[in-house]
Write an enzyme that holds these catalytic residues in place. Structure first.
Site, short mmCIF file in Angstrom:
data_model
loop_
_atom_site.label_atom_id
_atom_site.label_comp_id
_atom_site.label_asym_id
_atom_site.label_seq_id
_atom_site.Cartn_x
_atom_site.Cartn_y
_atom_site.Cartn_z
N GLN A 57 5.42 -1.59 5.74
CA GLN A 57 4.97 -0.31 6.28
C GLN A 57 5.08 -0.28 7.80
O GLN A 57 4.84 0.74 8.41
CB GLN A 57 3.50 -0.07 5.89
CG GLN A 57 3.27 0.02 4.40
CD GLN A 57 1.81 0.13 4.03
OE1 GLN A 57 1.32 -0.64 3.22
NE2 GLN A 57 1.09 1.08 4.59
N ARG B 121 -5.39 2.53 1.23
CA ARG B 121 -5.31 3.99 1.42
C ARG B 121 -6.54 4.49 2.20
O ARG B 121 -7.25 5.40 1.76
CB ARG B 121 -5.19 4.70 0.08
CG ARG B 121 -4.58 6.09 0.24
CD ARG B 121 -4.10 6.70 -1.02
NE ARG B 121 -3.47 7.99 -0.72
CZ ARG B 121 -2.84 8.74 -1.60
NH1 ARG B 121 -2.72 8.34 -2.84
NH2 ARG B 121 -2.31 9.89 -1.26
N CYS B 122 -6.75 3.87 3.34
CA CYS B 122 -7.97 4.14 4.09
C CYS B 122 -7.77 3.67 5.51
O CYS B 122 -7.06 2.72 5.77
CB CYS B 122 -9.10 3.38 3.40
SG CYS B 122 -10.39 2.76 4.44
N GLU C 236 -5.21 9.95 3.17
CA GLU C 236 -6.22 9.07 2.58
C GLU C 236 -7.53 9.75 2.27
O GLU C 236 -8.38 9.17 1.59
CB GLU C 236 -6.45 7.91 3.54
CG GLU C 236 -5.20 7.10 3.71
CD GLU C 236 -5.20 6.21 4.91
OE1 GLU C 236 -6.00 6.48 5.82
OE2 GLU C 236 -4.42 5.26 4.94
#
Ligand code: CDP
Length: 788
Positions: free
Chosen positions: A222, A372-373, A742
């Site tokens: 990523q 996802r945060c 998110e």
């Protein structure tokens, strides 16, 4: 051939039948796995069946005797190049391959290099390792006891398993408010270890070209630029210099924070390619991914909330143990070892707060990634939304009314929180009211009273969360010292076509669409003539990558600023072509015209051509711009979710009847993409709320080591998400946009738990830790004397 994986791994006697369908086992849509180069070698990894053990001997003779096995790489081989350890993103150290002991089950112990994927798997089978098991610590509370075995014996002078202590806020003011409080509530909340389950597992193809001295790595990352720099820093001494490293992150099938860290497999593949001069492929299988890659959460929280009898909140106090496994490999900004957990005052106007977190080592894989945060925000939101609900119930107040009373009011923005964040904008009451109207809140409350009288179990849960995304302002945010800006480079060709490159990396969020839209709207080029590229460090401008919903707050802002630079130059060219003063020109998307004379106009296409063929004397040719955007602040998206559950008294099953999600991410670039992000995010909030948890037994055996028992929600379990929105633009973002990717994962679990507790409150239930399995609820019901 016998199945490869030893029955001990996962503690459940499963086997990986690699020959059956390797593509499936390695995850669907693995684009890195599609990379195929002449002469490519394959790497497979021998993993430890023990969670903590001394390695006495590694016998590779049977493996290297297999035709096609070229080498077995061990920690001792890497030690010669000082590559057996690597730094983590939190400046801790992580083994690439162990030299003397293993620290968690499924840890990499040796790597087999072969001419074929299946021969490599056979080689793994044939490596014989003599271990001496060591005492195992899986519970972070026990890890801190004075008699606990010290796990990181590699660290000189380390006498315990404590990693760091971190605290934030005003302790004295908070303690004073607790002393003065008319009412307080306290709860232990465990947010369990869970695992990112991207559809595609991790992997890479490393190719060291001996002639050019260049290393190219196609990998599932990523953050390609940060990886390039880390590779150069770690392996510079063996000749890998940054200009000779190219990281290519092709389309990747989901990241969710799990593809930020550097995993040992990547490093071993690079080392193997440098040593052999051949391309080397390493692709994890599904179980290696779930058992050995970095984990999320694992926070043991004790929270207290103070307030007045009229329902006014005053103070929050939190103590937390963070289980990091055997190394702190979280991908947090350097200054914040507990990420942005101190956004835990949420949407409420508190006078003071104090939060303490202690990091602890255990015999588990590295943890602490931002699933996802935006770095521990899920944990923060879960805590405050549970505690607010608990306080409302304790006071006998309606949970919505209680929130409305304590929300930060619209006129208070920009708002300085008790823990020092400056919230940019918000209208929390509006979002909650819309959610209440959409769900029919008052009618549902009436229905609940009637149902309760009939002995039926129905609950309504609210989560009015505030997120914090867009890391970040470089004065506070860096990763390993690299400041957290992001970038856009836009180049307009003479024919009015555009290539735009970014430092971010989409993993399915649709950046190609949304960045092209921004350019189209800012400059008037049709979207089908705009190429968007990310993920190749040889061509994209330096950026910190995509995670923590930072692409819109940071790179989309860079995109808008770069467009505006181009527009400024285009205005000068248009003025020259129209023989007018640039102040006399007006912009209408796609063209400049002379004020009052719309016919005297130059389109952006005409201006693009002129930039290369007929530009003003003294002006540089070309039409392009770069922007490295350093945001002045983070963005604070928010929302209110309302969940309605019915609970089956016989089985304890929680059925989500309604789930209304109102989100506010400021101005929206692409409504369809945002809705998709919210649907996916809600489902990734449902999973941890009801199903997902990774546990270990006392010996450190992973109990949920495959999708057989690590449960993910499918379409069958997923309710019909009802979404809506309010729009409160960010005042500092060039487009008024906030991140959104998110929000739903962060906000959803608390709404579900609050609904379940609401359904069971009259039975004496005050809290349920996630995942709320049917078995847990069934036991609570039986303990409360409820029978079907
Ligand atoms: O960093 P990441 O892409 O994961 O998250 P994000 O910035 O929240 O963006 C997710 C997707 O939603 C991107 O394609 C954005 O451009 C889009 N989005 C949007 O259209 N409008 C917003 N206000 C926020 C995000």
């Amino acid at each position: 051939m016998a199945p490869k994986t030893s029955p001990e791994i996962g503690g459940m006697g499963h086997s990986v039948k690699r020959k059956e369908d390797p593509r499936f086992l390695r995850g669907l849509g693995n684009y890195v796995d599609d990379v195929s180069l002449p002469g490519m070698l394959y790497l497979d990894i021998v993993r430890s069946p023990y969670a903590h053990a001394k390695i006495n001997n590694i016998d590779i003779s049977k493996a290297t005797a297999i035709p096609g096995v070229l080498a077995v790489i061990t920690g001792k081989d890497l030690e010669k190049y000082n590559l057996h350890w690597m730094p983590t993103l939190m400046s801790d150290t992580q083994m690439v391959l162990p030299v003397d002991k293993v620290m968690y089950q499924a840890q990499e112990v040796a790597a087999v290099l072969a001419t074929d994927r299946y021969i490599a798997a056979d080689g793994v089978e044939a490596v014989e390792i003599d271990y001496d098991p060591l005492p195992v610590v899986v519970d972070p509370k026990k890890a801190l006891l004075p008699d606990a075995p010290v796990l990181r014996t590699d660290k000189k002078d380390k006498t315990d398993n404590h990693i760091w202590h971190w605290e934030w806020g005003n302790r004295d003011a908070t303690d004073q408010l607790f002393k003065e409080a008319e009412v307080t509530v306290k709860e232990d909340i465990y947010i369990p270890r869970i695992h990112v389950s991207s559809i595609e597992t991790c992997g890479c193809v490393a190719h060291f070209d001996k002639v050019r001295g260049k290393l190219t790595v196609w990998m599932t990352t990523q953050a390609p630029h940060a990886i390039r720099t880390v590779f150069a820093l770690v392996a510079g001494h063996v000749g890998l210099s940054e200009e000779k490293i190219q990281i290519i992150s092709p389309d990747i099938g989901g990241g969710f924070g799990g593809k930020v860290p550097v995993y040992p497999g990547y490093v071993i593949a690079v080392a193997a390619s440098v040593l052999t001069g051949k391309p080397v492929k390493w692709i994890e299988d599904r179980m290696e991914n779930i058992q050995a890659d970095s984990f999320a959460r694992d926070y043991h929280i004790t929270a207290e909330l103070a307030g007045k009898k009229d329902g006014t909140l005053t103070a929050l106090r939190i103590k937390t143990l963070a289980d990091h496994g055997y190394t702190d490999a979280a991908a947090n900004p350097s200054k914040f070892p507990a990420g942005l957990f101190h956004v835990c005052t949420g949407s409420y106007d508190l006078k003071a707060a104090h939060v303490e977190v202690d990091g602890v080592y255990t015999n588990k894989p590295p943890g602490g990634i931002a699933y996802r945060c935006s770095f521990r925000v899920t944990e923060a939101v879960h805590t405050i939304e549970r505690m607010a609900d608990l306080m409302a119930h304790e006071l006998g107040m309606d949970a919505a009314e209680f929130r409305m009373k304590n929300f930060i009011k619209p006129e208070q923005f920009p708002y300085k929180s008790a823990l020092d964040w400056e919230y940019d904008s918000g209208d929390y009451g509006k979002a909650l009211q819309l959610a209440m109207d959409r769900v029919g809140y008052n009618e549902l409350r009436k229905e609940q009273v009637e149902k309760r009288a009939r002995g039926e179990l129905m609950g309504i849960g609210i989560s009015s969360f505030t997120e914090i995304v867009g890391a970040g302002p470089s004065k506070h945010f860096d990763i390993l010292g690299i400041k957290m800006f992001d970038s856009a480079e836009i180049r307009v060709h003479p024919t009015g076509k555009v290539i735009a490159r970014f430092g971010t990396k989409s993993q399915g969020q649709g950046h190609e669409t949304t960045y092209a839209q921004i350019i189209a709207e800012e400059l008037g080029f049709p979207v089908d003539g705009i190429a968007v590229e990310e993920g190749d460090t040889d061509t994209a401008p330096y950026g910190l990558g995509t995670y923590a919903s930072r692409s819109t707050p940071v790179a989309a802002a860079a995109c808008a600023v770069a467009c505006r630079k181009i527009k400024d130059k285009a205005r000068k060219i248009a003025a020259y072509l129209l023989e007018a003063h640039e102040d006399d020109l007006e912009w209408e998307v796609g063209k400049f015209f002379v004020k009052g004379s719309p016919d005297r106009a130059k389109t952006i296409q005409e201006i693009s051509l002129a930039a290369y063929t007929n530009h003003p004397p003294g002006m540089e040719a070309g039409l392009e711009a770069v922007n490295y955007y350093d945001p002045p602040n983070l963005t604070y998206p928010f929302g209110s979710y309302i969940c309605v559950v019915d609970i089956d008294k016989g089985t304890g099953e929680v059925k989500i009847r309604r789930f209304v999600a109102v989100d506010d991410c400021g101005n929206i670039i692409n409504p369809m993409i945002v809705e998709g992000q919210i649907h996916g995010g809600l489902t990734m909030g449902l999973g941890p709320a009801l199903y997902e948890e990774i546990q270990y037994d006392e010996s450190g055996n992973i109990l949920q080591g495959s999708f057989m028992n690590y449960l993910l929600p499918t379409a069958v379990e997923t309710p019909n998400w009802e979404t809506d929105k309010t729009v409160t633009p960010s005042p500092h973002h060039p487009l008024g946009a906030k991140g959104v990717g998110e929000s739903a994962t962060v906000g959803a679990p608390a709404a579900i738990v609050n609904a379940v507790v609401d359904a069971l409150w009259h039975l004496g239930v005050r809290h349920v830790d996630i995942p709320i399995t049917s078995a847990k609820v069934w036991k609570l019901l039986r303990d409360a004397g409820v029978r079907e």
